[in-house]
Design an enzyme around this catalytic site. Structure first.
Site, mmCIF file in Angstrom:
data_model
loop_
_atom_site.group_PDB
_atom_site.id
_atom_site.type_symbol
_atom_site.label_atom_id
_atom_site.label_comp_id
_atom_site.label_asym_id
_atom_site.label_seq_id
_atom_site.Cartn_x
_atom_site.Cartn_y
_atom_site.Cartn_z
ATOM 1 N N LYS E 93 0.885 -1.164 0.000
ATOM 2 C CA LYS E 93 0.000 0.000 0.000
ATOM 3 C C LYS E 93 0.920 1.211 0.000
ATOM 4 C CE LYS E 93 -3.161 2.861 2.638
ATOM 5 N NZ LYS E 93 -3.933 3.092 3.878
ATOM 6 N N GLY E 181 -11.281 8.054 5.314
ATOM 7 C CA GLY E 181 -12.429 8.936 5.410
ATOM 8 C C GLY E 181 -13.680 8.300 5.974
ATOM 9 N N SER E 203 -9.367 3.556 11.143
ATOM 10 C CA SER E 203 -9.831 4.279 12.332
ATOM 11 C C SER E 203 -11.316 4.094 12.605
ATOM 12 C CB SER E 203 -9.537 5.778 12.167
ATOM 13 O OG SER E 203 -8.171 5.971 11.892
#
Lengths: 66, 263, 263, 66, 263, 263, 66, 66
Positions: E93, E181, E203
């Site tokens: 990534k 997001g 998160s």
């Protein structure tokens, strides 16, 4: 000899300068610029710059744009 | 607003593209109060002698040549140099497009072109995405302003991502000019409220049913947004805040009413 | 704009609540260009002799009494009648509140009060929700205008539901005045663009850090939105529409470039 | 006798009219309105309208309001 | 979904950052149904022997190393090569950050790093902005997928610019994975409805009050969004469309009613 | 979720309108996991013997009759009483429509009808606007739930005013069921995240290209939204929060690099 | 001699290999990678790669990351 | 005599009850309800309720609805 003027082939006499070409095109000098073979030809060089055989010449002027 | 070595009273830059007639363009320029308009370079058309330059000269506005239609840094740089010859200005609205359908900028090519033109002495105003990092890199490269889009050119979608625009404004030390996307007056007012220093607007005005009226509308909206930002808007509250005091509200007691204790 | 038997040049109605000082109110009234302002009725305060009425008279604006603080049709009707005595006007901004925290209107009570006041000869301007059906019923009841909220009083959230506002405007044959919710200039411009005939604004101006500057900002925004609506904005498009013609774009061919076929 | 004036008890002489009351309160007439027992007392009736014992009187005037 | 040479049943990629304890991480991994999770490389900490790799091995998920914390192409490329050594995988990534406060990607550096790593045989999944042109250039550079952000890492703002995400999806011929997001389930469902092939989420799950429950919620939301996209949603209409037929509606006529003409 | 005297495991109520065939309806009912579906009353059609009731009985779901098509309290009350006879249930989805084009409720008529039906022993579930005051008055009138709209019936616009929906949920002590407006899965997830207890959905499922797949999608979305709300989502932050620790980030020093001070 | 290990100076005997270093650090081989002077040292070269004086060595392993 | 059945005029014999009418319509009893002159006729009264001349009768049943 032949050049490519604004994408179109055009016959030209040997020794033709950029200035000659613009006069032939009846293009005023104001708001006009010229490139030959992807290089700008400064206004001051128009009288002396001789267009070579096979040259790609772009003569542009102002149009409305965003 | 100061861009490069020039001060501007007007916060509206007008794009000249899309106006049906030069007379309409001239009227819109005057109604907009703008001090600078964009123009493009195209192959001369022996047929139609364009008096565009004369018209703009009559209006007394500065000309900002763009590099519209360029898809590479090389073409954009060359176009900017042609514009410098044609208009005797080293200012350029730098466009390096990456996609025909959306006309969105190509970030890496744009940055390369900006660096070259700055090095060549140009005053570069790049049309960029709403990417805050790219905006800062363009500023670091020496651009005189950054001109992020609100949404694609001519789309009239307004500001798709106010969050990014806010970030750009927060960090920028050069003027931020909203370029592209404005559809109507409130979009322009919002841009200024978000902190933009100016708005660049073409289609919203030139392609409106009444371009001259829209020029005036957007001029007023830009002024309104700038004033409002300076005036310090009220904070958003979750609930209401009465605009009429509760204290002193009369209580109408009819003899038939159940007795109430005195206040 | 014509409301009842009166024509208005200004499309902005100012609420007088929340201004820190009468001088600021007076300056804001003048800067806003408004022709009518709202006032409330409260118990007389022998201490402070309020010269509010004098100040407004000096400004030469009409007074629109409200029924703020009323939670029942009965209290609202009685308050309106007191206002008629106090100000010698049969105009009233009708408020019947249903909730202390949000100050949102109570639809059924509002309709009852409106019917009573219309029958009593009042020119009724009801502060209502953004419910299109209620707006039409208020109009059918004879109200001279409908004043839907954008968001709660003093919240500064702008227009929470533009869809409903659009529906109200589409169907209304009396003026539609956005009442409550405006936080800054772009909100007011948007309201006009959506088709409102006017904007009523109190806290956004009176509680701004600089009320006078905000009064001017919102005045300009209202004018901008009205002009923009009349000017016929461009349609929203999914993709871009070039504001610079593609035709005539120069092609820069360097001898070293691979040969291209002629156009 | 006693009335309730704007929510507060107030002693009053018999026969006091609304006009008397306003004079006592030193309230100018402009921008003022009066309700007694939840009914408006029209300006023209102030001189004649006698406030009764236990009456609930509201005297209001203009304040800033949204 | 096929990325590079691997097929995935799950459309959810889990970021392992932010979980308070490894047990919670393990439980969330299982509840999420994911088949691949991200990890980072940091200096060894002689104090705490991390059993992270063991835990993930027990979960039977693939490891996708990231280059978080890199601000230049050079550091990102080197970090990717270290990861290849550490985890015996050539998947990465790719993160090249351009701003500490927003952790937004640096477009030009990202493209350079992607080109280098592709040339070096890596399967590159770049964390990118929502710029459609950059996304296409990354795909043209040979990236195995593009991973645009919805909003900044950990911000929980969801998808700030659905329009751009739609453009990216329209043009992409490699999988599009929403990265960064997502704040809650509906954000993930929306991403899939907009056409994303998968969602990468750290998160939103790891920092939720109940990470395991949120892992399940987002797993369901991703499945729901994918199903809904395939099911062909109804078009948006300006007005209503009755879900109950009007035909056959009874008319209740009371003798006292005014006579009505028969149908 | 408990409505009136009944507990529900499923948080999805299905509207039966709009399904092309009864077989599709039956499959969608099963896929949705719903425990209650709405039906309407219309004049008998001697031609087509409808086996709707049988189909629903086979599915083992409760029937919730609606009063669709009623424009007055009188008609709605009478229709509810007919439904009680027809289906031997005193539950009713109360609709009193105020506008043919938008099918929005008529607030005052709705309240009157609700009061009458509650007094008559009905378990009333009113289809209402998103007006928080009206919602509370309906609850005060004894309704067993409130069913605010997200947007007009069949419009697929989702939730036009999340703010109002939040207010309704905050204050309600009866279940809040989002009724009308859902267009796709993410709308349903959002409704639950905003605090709704359930979602009522007809057109979004029945008119989708694949109603059965959409029934499953929305079932999952409702579950996802409910779980996410319970899991405690992360707060929205203005800037980013790294999901990878900065500490321990390696620094790659090449001999050719300018010397750096040691950490 | 002295090297810089993960940002900290560290004394080392001449001829120490990467493998020696890892053993000294009591770091298992799994999930670990090593860079010396901004170049990766492949696992296969750990036994043979001798760390030079003043070398900048980074020894990294997996941590939780998004 | 004539009644209005679901909006259409219909000839009826004197003394016809609601139950007779439903049988004539070949309508099963399940999921059906009847209103006469804007009043519900309870299921239990169908056998006894005689439909009067000029009565407005509505016979309804379940259909798909949102």
């Amino acid at each position: 000899m032949t050049i490519v003027l604004n994408g179109e082939p055009r016959a030209l006499q040997d020794g033709t300068t950029v200035a000659d070409l613009l006069r032939a095109l009846e293009v005023g000098e104001r708001g006009v610029a010229v490139a030959v073979d992807a290089e700008v030809v400064p206004r001051g060089a128009w009288e002396s710059f001789v267009v070579g055989d096979g040259a790609h010449v772009e003569v542009v002027h102002a149009v409305q744009g965003g | 607003m100061r861009i490069g070595d020039r001060d501007f009273g007007s916060r509206l830059i007008l794009g000249t593209g899309g106006f049906p007639r030069l007379e309409t363009l001239a009227a819109a320029v005057r109604e907009s109060g703008t001090e600078m308009v964009t123009v493009a370079l195209r192959r001369i058309d022996p047929g139609a002698r364009g008096s565009l330059v004369d018209v703009l000269e009559d209006c007394g506005v500065a000309v900002l040549p763009n590099t519209a239609g360029c898809y590479t840094a090389r073409d954009a740089v060359l176009t900017a140099r042609l514009a410098r010859e044609a208009f005797a200005t080293d200012w350029v609205k730098l466009e390096v497009i990456g996609d025909e359908r959306t006309l969105l900028p190509d970030a890496p090519e744009l940055l390369v072109a900006a660096e070259e033109l700055v090095a060549d002495g140009f005053t570069v105003l790049p049309y960029t995405t709403d990417d805050p990092v790219l905006a800062r890199r363009l500023e670091d490269a020496g651009c005189a302003a950054v001109m992020p889009l609100g949404s694609p050119i001519g789309s009239g979608h307004g500001i798709n991502n106010p969050y990014n625009l806010r970030l750009i404004v927060e960090q920028a030390s050069v003027p931020v000019i909203l370029d592209a996307g404005v559809g109507t007056a409130s979009d322009a007012a919002l841009a200024m409220e978000l902190g933009c220093d100016a708005v660049l607007c073409a289609s919203a005005i030139s392609r409106a049913q009444d371009p001259v009226a829209m020029a005036r509308a957007i001029r007023l909206a830009v002024a309104a947004g700038l004033l409002a930002r300076g005036a310090g808007r009220i904070a958003r509250r979750t609930y209401a805040q009465a605009s009429t005091p509760e204290e002193g509200t009369p209580e109408f007691v009819h003899p038939s009413d159940p007795a109430r204790p005195l206040a």
